[in-house]
Design a protein around this motif. Structure first.
Motif, PDB file in Angstrom:
ATOM      1  N   GLU A 155       0.351 -82.244 -61.032  1.00 56.66           N
ATOM      2  CA  GLU A 155       0.055 -83.647 -61.344  1.00 56.66           C
ATOM      3  C   GLU A 155      -1.399 -83.958 -61.028  1.00 56.66           C
ATOM      4  OE1 GLU A 155       1.049 -86.454 -63.422  1.00 56.66           O
ATOM      5  OE2 GLU A 155       2.901 -85.626 -62.579  1.00 56.66           O
ATOM      6  N   TYR A 201       3.984 -92.183 -67.014  1.00 54.54           N
ATOM      7  CA  TYR A 201       5.012 -91.670 -67.915  1.00 54.54           C
ATOM      8  C   TYR A 201       5.794 -92.806 -68.558  1.00 54.54           C
ATOM      9  CZ  TYR A 201       4.188 -87.051 -65.895  1.00 54.54           C
ATOM     10  OH  TYR A 201       3.606 -85.879 -65.495  1.00 54.54           O
ATOM     11  N   ASN A 256       6.303 -89.887 -57.338  1.00 52.75           N
ATOM     12  CA  ASN A 256       7.037 -90.734 -58.285  1.00 52.75           C
ATOM     13  C   ASN A 256       6.360 -92.086 -58.488  1.00 52.75           C
ATOM     14  OD1 ASN A 256       9.047 -88.920 -58.985  1.00 52.75           O
ATOM     15  ND2 ASN A 256      10.398 -89.552 -57.301  1.00 52.75           N
ATOM     16  N   ARG A 274       3.799 -91.434 -61.075  1.00 50.77           N
ATOM     17  CA  ARG A 274       4.459 -91.174 -62.362  1.00 50.77           C
ATOM     18  C   ARG A 274       4.918 -92.470 -63.029  1.00 50.77           C
ATOM     19  NH1 ARG A 274       6.450 -85.926 -63.567  1.00 50.77           N
ATOM     20  NH2 ARG A 274       8.180 -86.942 -64.651  1.00 50.77           N
ATOM     21  N   ASP A 333      10.788 -90.866 -62.767  1.00 46.33           N
ATOM     22  CA  ASP A 333      10.818 -90.001 -61.591  1.00 46.33           C
ATOM     23  C   ASP A 333      10.887 -88.527 -61.998  1.00 46.33           C
ATOM     24  OD1 ASP A 333      10.775 -92.232 -60.047  1.00 46.33           O
ATOM     25  OD2 ASP A 333      12.822 -92.037 -59.269  1.00 46.33           O
ATOM     26  N   LEU A 334      10.375 -87.661 -61.143  1.00 47.72           N
ATOM     27  CA  LEU A 334      10.444 -86.235 -61.369  1.00 47.72           C
ATOM     28  C   LEU A 334      11.900 -85.791 -61.376  1.00 47.72           C
ATOM     29  CD1 LEU A 334       8.861 -83.528 -61.606  1.00 47.72           C
ATOM     30  CD2 LEU A 334       9.007 -83.378 -59.105  1.00 47.72           C
ATOM     31  N   GLY A 339      13.748 -83.951 -58.410  1.00 48.71           N
ATOM     32  CA  GLY A 339      12.702 -83.822 -57.411  1.00 48.71           C
ATOM     33  C   GLY A 339      13.234 -83.651 -56.003  1.00 48.71           C
ATOM     34  N   GLU A 365       4.471 -79.077 -57.990  1.00 48.33           N
ATOM     35  CA  GLU A 365       4.526 -80.217 -58.910  1.00 48.33           C
ATOM     36  C   GLU A 365       3.426 -81.232 -58.594  1.00 48.33           C
ATOM     37  OE1 GLU A 365       6.296 -80.631 -61.612  1.00 48.33           O
ATOM     38  OE2 GLU A 365       7.322 -78.706 -61.341  1.00 48.33           O
TER      39      GLU A 365
END
Length: 519
Positions: free
Chosen positions: A439, A414, A407, A410, A420-421, A424, A435
């Motif tokens: 990534e 993003y 995260n 990310r 955050d995923l 997750g 995952e």
């Protein structure tokens, strides 16, 4: 002190030297330097020849990347661009799994200009420090020796995995791969080919030696600091599947880097701050490729520099923009929120040609430009280091730490109210690890050896969703399949090196080289 030889000769001179009775690794160097102080040896570490041409051809691409699943070649490209006289026909050979990929009768850039030219410079430094009075006990002498050993270890690690199979902790690892050359004198005979196990032991020893004297800071990431050595150790143990040691060194490299750099914001670019403006120097002709038509704008002017904020250990990278990304690769991205997709997966005109009166045109296609818009690095970046840490944690079932690391990356990659995923914390170990590995694939350069090495190591994760046993490529209606961790995914030593080293017992290749024959 023995004379040290620093530069390689051109091919024409090499042909003359082959007729001599001496056995050299690739080409006999010319030009001499007898250093009088350690500073003169240190300058060798600033030579670009220490970091170039590893898995790069002379038109600056890499056929090795085309063994993997990140690229596709269109029928028009195959039929009308990749003819037998194409200067990089080896790329088509790799994509269609036509062995051998490179013409074995020609010298290899990866061997001649990459791995062993770099080793020649590193070995000059290491031996030069030993032989220069007082240098081996000086601070500078210890530092440059450590940095040379770190550089040598990286070159040999990628060479080992490119020319041989993946290390298997449950296997014999007894395939003879490469000579681990430590002599700087080209007149010294080459050592025997070392096995995968032996090569990994030599690499580990070089890195352990380097830990003792590498500095905390370096002026440019082409030189190793202590965080780099820990990161290289993490990579080594990743390939050895020793997850506890991988995690130990990844954490040490990350924590040291955060302290030295003053925080993660100085280690990873936030791609939400990036945008494009028209390139004033681009040609105004219709259909101008977005490669030149758009100029990437970021928070500094270092995006195409080796010392941009994301580079921990810099090694020049091939370009990944010459081919189309595979649909599988493009489908990995969240096309709405992933800034990498928004910034680098760009529409442009594809390949077209006219044969006779007929035009063959791929039309508008998507290419992936990250490797060129931001200077590609096939060494180690801070984002990769963070993912190394996340992967090791996930493999050891520390899912909370692994998710936090994922995260964290990310956040910089993003857009949206939450980066955050999604869900997750509810994922199983395998699903979270998957995952993280996806990534990693999105984060790594597309045109380098790195995805292929990952495919080779994932093949040992039997039955997992990220593990593949073979890769299939399509050219129009025709398919080509290559088995992973077999000869399809290794390089072959060229005939000129084999002939100069008969003690290895290798047989030169004697077939007809024509990759277009399998159409």
């Amino acid at each position: 002190m023995q004379t040290k030889y620093l530069n390689t000769v051109l091919l024409a001179v090499f042909v003359l030297l082959v007729s001599s009775c001496k056995k050299f690794l690739d080409v006999k160097p010319v030009g001499k330097l007898i250093p009088a102080k350690a500073e003169e040896l240190e300058n060798l570490l600033n030579n670009t020849r220490t970091l170039d041409y590893h898995f790069i051809d002379n038109n600056r691409g890499s056929y090795f990347a085309l063994l993997g699943d990140n690229f596709q070649i269109s029928a028009n490209q195959a039929n009308y661009s990749y003819v037998s006289t194409h200067p990089n026909i080896d790329r088509y050979a790799a994509y269609t799994f036509y062995l051998p990929y490179e013409n074995p009768r020609n010298p290899q850039y990866t061997w001649d200009w990459g791995i062993y030219r770099a080793l020649g410079l590193f070995n000059n430094v290491i031996e030069g420090v030993k032989e220069l009075p007082g240098a081996s006990t000086s601070e500078l002498g210890k530092t440059i020796t450590a940095q040379a050993k770190a550089g040598r270890a990286w070159s040999m690690m990628v060479g080992t995995l490119g020319y041989g199979p993946m290390f298997d902790p449950n296997g014999q690892n007894d395939t003879r791969i490469l000579p681990y050359r430590t002599s700087a004198n080209p007149n010294d005979p080459n050592p025997d080919l070392s096995t995968t196990a032996q090569l990994f032991a030599f690499i580990e020893q070089d890195l352990n030696d380097a830990l003792a004297a590498t500095p905390n800071n370096v002026g440019n990431p082409s030189r190793a600091n202590v965080s780099v050595v820990h990161a290289l150790m993490a990579q080594l143990y990743m390939y050895k599947r020793d997850w506890p040691k991988m995690l130990t060194h990844a954490k040490e490299a990350w924590n040291r880097s955060v302290a030295v750099k003053g925080g993660v914001d100085n280690m990873i670019y936030n791609l939400n701050t990036f945008s494009y403006k028209p390139n004033p120097n681009a040609s105004p002709s219709p259909g101008t490729d977005v490669e030149v038509a758009l100029e990437l704008q970021g928070p500094d002017l270092l995006l195409k520099q080796s010392d941009n904020r994301e580079n921990l250990f810099f090694r020049l990278s091939p370009s990944g923009t010459g081919h189309y990304p595979s649909q599988e690769f493009l489908d990995l991205f969240d096309k709405v929120n992933d800034r990498r997709y928004k910034l680098f997966a760009l529409k442009t005109l594809g390949y077209s040609t006219i044969v006779g009166s007929v035009k063959y045109d791929d039309g508008v296609v998507t290419k992936y430009y990250r490797d060129s818009k931001m200077l590609g690095n096939q060494g180690i970046t801070y984002p990769e280091l963070l993912l190394l840490k996340a992967e090791a944690s996930a493999r050891l079932n520390d899912l909370g730490t692994a998710l936090a690391d994922l995260n964290l990356l990310r956040k910089y990659r993003y857009s949206g109210a939450s980066t955050d995923l999604v869900n997750g914390a509810a994922l199983s170990q395998d699903n979270l690890l998957y995952e993280i590995l996806k990534e990693r694939r999105r984060e790594m350069p597309i045109g380098t050896f790195q995805r292929v090495f990952d495919l080779k190591r994932y093949a040992l994760d039997t039955g997992k969703p990220w593990s593949k046993t073979s890769i299939t490529h399509n050219v129009g209606a025709k398919t080509y399949t290559g088995a992973i961790n077999k000869a399809n995914f290794t390089l072959r030593i060229s005939n000129n090196v084999i002939l100069l080293n008969p003690q290895w017992g290798l047989t030169p290749w004697s077939g007809i080289y024509d990759p277009t024959a399998n159409r």
